[in-house]
Enzyme design. Structure first.
Site, PDB file in Angstrom:
ATOM      1  CG  ASP A   1      42.731 -23.298   4.868  1.00 40.96           C
ATOM      2  OD1 ASP A   1      41.577 -22.887   5.326  1.00 40.96           O
ATOM      3  OD2 ASP A   1      43.054 -24.312   4.607  1.00 40.96           O
TER       4      ASP A   1
ATOM      5  CG  ASP B   1      38.435 -24.071   8.444  1.00 39.04           C
ATOM      6  OD1 ASP B   1      37.662 -24.534   7.298  1.00 39.04           O
ATOM      7  OD2 ASP B   1      39.641 -23.958   7.753  1.00 39.04           O
TER       8      ASP B   1
END
Length: 89
Positions: A43, A61
């Protein structure tokens, strides 16, 4: 889950529905690729603003969330149309 989404995409669908399933599938495969190659999903978008911290996320995402939002919108639009509205006059 990815196989099920591919099966759904092989059927004739509305444009927004196809886009939704494609975004969800692409995001899921992107995260799966990261797990297979790197051993973890990275991330890299992490925002802080005046002491507030937003959860970290990545492009995959965002694709999954965008696909789900588009799918919900499609279902709401479809629910508002009366059954006979699809027939041409």
């Amino acid at each position: 889950m990815s196989v099920w989404l591919v099966c759904l995409l092989s059927r004739p669908l509305r444009r927004l529905e196809s886009l939704s399933y494609s975004l969800i599938l692409g995001g899921a495969l992107g995260n799966a690729f990261d797990r297979a190659v790197r051993g973890q999903v990275i991330d890299y978008l992490d925002f802080h603003l005046r002491g507030w911290h937003w959860p970290a996320f990545n492009i995959a995402d965002m694709a999954i969330v965008g696909g789900v939002i588009a799918l919900v919108l499609q279902s709401l639009v479809s629910a508002e149309q009366p059954t006979g509205a699809k027939e041409s006059r």
